[in-house]
Design a protein around this motif. Structure first.
Motif, short mmCIF file in Angstrom:
data_model
loop_
_atom_site.label_atom_id
_atom_site.label_comp_id
_atom_site.label_asym_id
_atom_site.label_seq_id
_atom_site.Cartn_x
_atom_site.Cartn_y
_atom_site.Cartn_z
N ILE A 88 0.82 -1.22 0.00
CA ILE A 88 0.00 0.00 0.00
C ILE A 88 0.86 1.27 0.00
CG2 ILE A 88 -1.86 -1.18 1.22
CD1 ILE A 88 -1.14 0.51 3.70
N ILE A 89 2.17 1.11 0.01
CA ILE A 89 3.06 2.27 -0.05
C ILE A 89 3.21 2.70 -1.51
CG2 ILE A 89 5.35 3.17 0.44
CD1 ILE A 89 3.77 2.52 2.94
N VAL A 90 2.72 3.90 -1.84
CA VAL A 90 2.76 4.37 -3.22
C VAL A 90 3.99 5.26 -3.44
CG1 VAL A 90 0.25 4.28 -3.41
CG2 VAL A 90 1.37 6.43 -2.75
N SER A 91 4.27 5.54 -4.68
CA SER A 91 5.45 6.34 -5.01
C SER A 91 5.12 7.83 -4.94
CB SER A 91 5.95 6.00 -6.42
OG SER A 91 4.94 6.22 -7.38
N SER A 92 4.72 8.27 -3.75
CA SER A 92 4.39 9.68 -3.58
C SER A 92 5.61 10.58 -3.72
CB SER A 92 3.73 9.92 -2.21
OG SER A 92 4.57 9.48 -1.16
N SER A 93 6.81 9.99 -3.58
CA SER A 93 8.04 10.77 -3.77
C SER A 93 8.63 10.53 -5.16
CB SER A 93 9.07 10.39 -2.70
OG SER A 93 9.29 8.98 -2.68
N GLY A 94 7.82 9.97 -6.05
CA GLY A 94 8.29 9.65 -7.39
C GLY A 94 7.99 10.72 -8.42
N PRO A 95 8.41 10.51 -9.66
CA PRO A 95 8.35 11.55 -10.69
C PRO A 95 6.97 11.86 -11.27
CG PRO A 95 9.18 9.51 -11.63
CD PRO A 95 9.08 9.28 -10.15
N ARG A 96 6.00 10.98 -11.04
CA ARG A 96 4.66 11.23 -11.61
C ARG A 96 3.58 11.34 -10.54
NH1 ARG A 96 6.90 7.47 -14.90
NH2 ARG A 96 5.57 5.79 -14.14
N PHE A 97 3.99 11.64 -9.33
CA PHE A 97 3.00 11.94 -8.29
C PHE A 97 2.81 13.45 -8.30
CE2 PHE A 97 1.03 12.47 -4.20
CZ PHE A 97 0.33 11.29 -4.00
N TRP A 98 1.80 13.89 -9.04
CA TRP A 98 1.58 15.32 -9.25
C TRP A 98 0.41 15.84 -8.42
CZ3 TRP A 98 1.69 14.92 -15.36
CH2 TRP A 98 2.96 14.51 -15.76
N GLY A 99 -0.07 15.03 -7.51
CA GLY A 99 -1.16 15.46 -6.64
C GLY A 99 -0.66 16.33 -5.51
N PHE A 100 -1.56 17.18 -4.98
CA PHE A 100 -1.20 18.12 -3.92
C PHE A 100 0.01 18.93 -4.43
CE2 PHE A 100 -2.59 14.00 -2.12
CZ PHE A 100 -3.87 14.38 -1.76
N VAL A 101 0.99 19.19 -3.60
CA VAL A 101 2.27 19.73 -4.05
C VAL A 101 3.32 18.94 -3.28
CG1 VAL A 101 3.70 21.77 -4.44
CG2 VAL A 101 1.22 22.01 -4.31
N THR A 102 3.64 17.75 -3.80
CA THR A 102 4.46 16.80 -3.07
C THR A 102 5.81 16.63 -3.73
OG1 THR A 102 2.47 15.59 -2.39
CG2 THR A 102 4.56 14.45 -2.18
N GLY A 103 6.88 16.99 -3.01
CA GLY A 103 8.22 16.83 -3.54
C GLY A 103 8.75 15.43 -3.31
N GLY A 104 9.97 15.20 -3.73
CA GLY A 104 10.63 13.93 -3.46
C GLY A 104 11.70 14.13 -2.41
N SER A 105 12.71 13.29 -2.40
CA SER A 105 13.83 13.45 -1.48
C SER A 105 15.11 13.30 -2.28
CB SER A 105 13.79 12.39 -0.37
OG SER A 105 12.63 12.54 0.42
N THR A 106 15.94 14.34 -2.29
CA THR A 106 17.21 14.25 -2.99
C THR A 106 18.10 13.23 -2.27
OG1 THR A 106 18.23 16.00 -1.66
CG2 THR A 106 17.08 16.67 -3.69
N PRO A 107 19.07 12.65 -2.96
CA PRO A 107 19.98 11.72 -2.30
C PRO A 107 20.65 12.32 -1.07
CG PRO A 107 20.23 11.54 -4.67
CD PRO A 107 19.31 12.70 -4.43
N ALA A 108 21.09 13.57 -1.17
CA ALA A 108 21.76 14.20 -0.03
C ALA A 108 20.82 14.36 1.16
CB ALA A 108 22.31 15.57 -0.44
N SER A 109 19.55 14.69 0.89
CA SER A 109 18.61 14.86 2.00
C SER A 109 18.28 13.53 2.67
CB SER A 109 17.32 15.54 1.51
OG SER A 109 16.54 14.68 0.69
N ILE A 110 18.33 12.44 1.90
CA ILE A 110 18.12 11.12 2.49
C ILE A 110 19.27 10.79 3.44
CG2 ILE A 110 18.02 8.64 2.01
CD1 ILE A 110 16.60 9.35 -0.62
N VAL A 111 20.49 11.09 3.03
CA VAL A 111 21.64 10.88 3.90
C VAL A 111 21.48 11.68 5.19
CG1 VAL A 111 24.12 11.27 4.15
CG2 VAL A 111 23.22 10.34 2.01
N GLY A 112 21.09 12.95 5.04
CA GLY A 112 20.90 13.80 6.21
C GLY A 112 19.79 13.30 7.11
N ASP A 113 18.73 12.77 6.50
CA ASP A 113 17.60 12.28 7.29
C ASP A 113 17.97 11.00 8.05
OD1 ASP A 113 14.76 13.03 7.79
OD2 ASP A 113 14.41 10.97 7.15
N TRP A 114 18.75 10.13 7.43
CA TRP A 114 19.21 8.92 8.12
C TRP A 114 20.05 9.30 9.33
CZ3 TRP A 114 20.94 4.20 4.70
CH2 TRP A 114 19.84 3.73 3.99
N LEU A 115 20.96 10.25 9.13
CA LEU A 115 21.80 10.67 10.25
C LEU A 115 20.98 11.36 11.34
CD1 LEU A 115 25.01 11.94 8.43
CD2 LEU A 115 24.72 9.83 9.73
#
Length: 493
Positions: A88-115
């Motif tokens: 049930i996990i959809v690709s809301s952070s993917g390239p064709r999720f154009w609903g609402f105003v939903t961004g993705g996560s850059t690689p660098a931000s994922i690293v920062g979020d893990w830390l």
């Protein structure tokens, strides 16, 4: 350090010193390296195949598990998650999720979020003993002020989203209103009417007014400009101000409306601020990023004169969710402290002498939300975000060209930045809009959201994801053509 596939002497010693440690906790600590490796591999699989994962799903999990006495351990729990919820996990952070105003996560931000998760700081202080991770936050705020070309006389902080950013800014504005009429609303409660002037506020603004005790209906609506605009009519604004006969008020203006990304005239409002006494708040949740585009930065000209600004980082900044900032002019910091300080905690010291975010925003517990932003800003710089923003604007216009050139669709408003608001062509097809959108979203290839604009059923497509390409536009427009042709063929038959 934990070695791949095993347990270091430090961890072994720690386990031996905790003979009474829960068995599952002990086993998970020993296996932590392998557990994190599994999650890393699963995460990479998701990210590497995000374009193929569905953008919507109808799968619903059945039943709710009861809490076991002894627990399952993390490895078994991960299996439970994958078997019951991964679908049930959809690709809301993917390239064709154009609903609402939903961004993705850059690689660098994922690293920062893990830390951020690993270090697990409760971020408030910048000096003294204990956690001083707020120094990272203040540095990140400075980086954001640089990105947005705003002066250093703003004090900023991180909150969960635009709702809490608007709430924080308007809470300080509420205190300002009180002081203007000789009241301390933070201590005494809201005892007087608060005048709110705005044209088309976002729903999070209205919610914030409700939470603040100002009243979601306590709004003096300002007319918008003619010619299919959502921006404040400055002449009507001044008329409404004059009718208040000198009473202080809060003006809430838009740095990008949700349907058509229209901007109020900040230069004109700044001139009014020289003439009248009011608090000026700008909701620029995603529209503020127009400053990153050389061709569109004029849209926010003059916004540096506002008293407060809302920016949503998990939209166009493309960092993980629950990430937004507020900016409040530093000259109002005494009002901010009066609103948010923990006054019954003497060990915190004088809030104006010993800076702590505890006394400047709503939450008393908060993770280091600044770190993903810090990583992404340093990794990609001003040019990186210029590229992201300008690419999204380009793609929005390409999609708009498809709408304009189609016999089946029509734009409801001009494309001003990154959002395309459109509908099915012809009054007779208004009742088919939701049917079309449902069929489109059901493909799982793209996700858009419904709206109503100027009394018409419409559809919104928002372009903010760094992954989106021209190929995604081609995939979606082909799908739209196939679906609308089927709908129209059924009508003919």
């Amino acid at each position: 350090m934990i070695r791949r596939g095993g347990c270091s002497e430090t961890v072994t010693r720690s386990i031996n010193n905790h003979a009474k440690m829960n068995e599952h906790l002990k086993n998970d600590l020993i296996a932590l390296d392998n557990l994190l490796e599994k999650v890393k591999e699963q995460g990479l699989e998701y990210l590497n195949n995000i374009s193929e994962r569905r953008t919507s799903t109808k799968n619903i999990t059945s039943g709710i598990l009861t809490l076991s006495v002894n627990g399952l351990g993390t490895a078994e729990t991960l299996k439970q998650f994958n078997s019951r919820f991964d679908q049930i996990i959809v690709s809301s952070s993917g390239p064709r999720f154009w609903g609402f105003v939903t961004g993705g996560s850059t690689p660098a931000s994922i690293v920062g979020d893990w830390l951020t998760t690993i270090y697990d700081q409760n971020t408030f202080a910048t000096q003294g003993q204990g956690d001083i991770s707020a120094s990272i936050e203040l540095e990140t705020i400075q980086l954001l002020l640089d990105l947005f070309e705003l002066p250093n006389d703003f004090l900023g902080g991180f909150v969960t989203g635009a709702t809490m950013s608007n709430f924080t800014c308007l809470a300080v504005a509420r205190q300002w209103i009180g002081k203007e009429i000789g009241k301390d609303f933070a201590k005494e409660g809201v005892s007087e009417n608060i005048n709110i002037l705005t044209a088309i506020p976002h729903s999070s603004v209205v919610k914030s007014l409700s939470l603040l005790g100002v009243g979601s209906n306590n709004i003096i609506k300002i007319k918008v400009l003619n010619d299919n605009r959502e921006a404040i009519d400055i002449s009507d604004l001044e008329k409404k101000i004059d009718e208040l006969r000198g009473e202080p008020f809060i003006l809430i203006s838009s740095g990008g409306t949700v349907n058509t990304v229209d901007f109020d005239d900040f230069v004109a409002i700044a001139k009014l601020k020289e003439k009248y006494n009011f608090w000026w708040h700008i909701d620029a949740a995603f529209g503020g990023f127009a400053v990153c585009s050389k061709a569109h930065k004029y849209l926010v000209e003059g916004w540096e004169n506002a008293d407060s600004i809302t920016i949503d980082c998990h939209k166009w900044l493309n960092v993980p969710y629950e990430n937004a900032v507020f900016f409040v002019k530093e000259k109002h910091k005494h009002l901010q402290v009066e609103t948010f300080q923990n006054s019954n905690a003497p060990y915190l010291g004088n809030p104006l002498e010993n800076f702590s975010y505890l006394n400047f925003l709503p939450e008393n517990s908060r993770r280091l939300k600044a770190l993903p932003v810090w990583f992404s800003l340093l990794a990609y710089g001003r040019k990186g975000y210029q590229d992201i923003v300008e690419n999204c604007i380009l793609l929005a216009n390409q999609f708009g060209e498809f709408i304009n050139n189609s016999n089946y669709f029509e734009l409801l408003a001009p494309i001003r930045l990154n959002t395309v608001c459109f509908t099915l062509a012809g009054k007779e097809n208004q009742q088919k809009v939701i049917t079309f959108l449902t069929l489109l979203n059901d493909t799982g290839k793209v996700f858009m959201t419904p709206t109503i604009y100027n009394g018409k059923n419409g559809i919104r497509a928002a372009f903010v994801n760094w992954r989106t390409t021209e190929n995604d536009i081609e995939i979606v427009t082909k799908l739209m053509t196939e679906i609308i042709n089927k709908i129209m063929q059924q009508v003919i038959e």
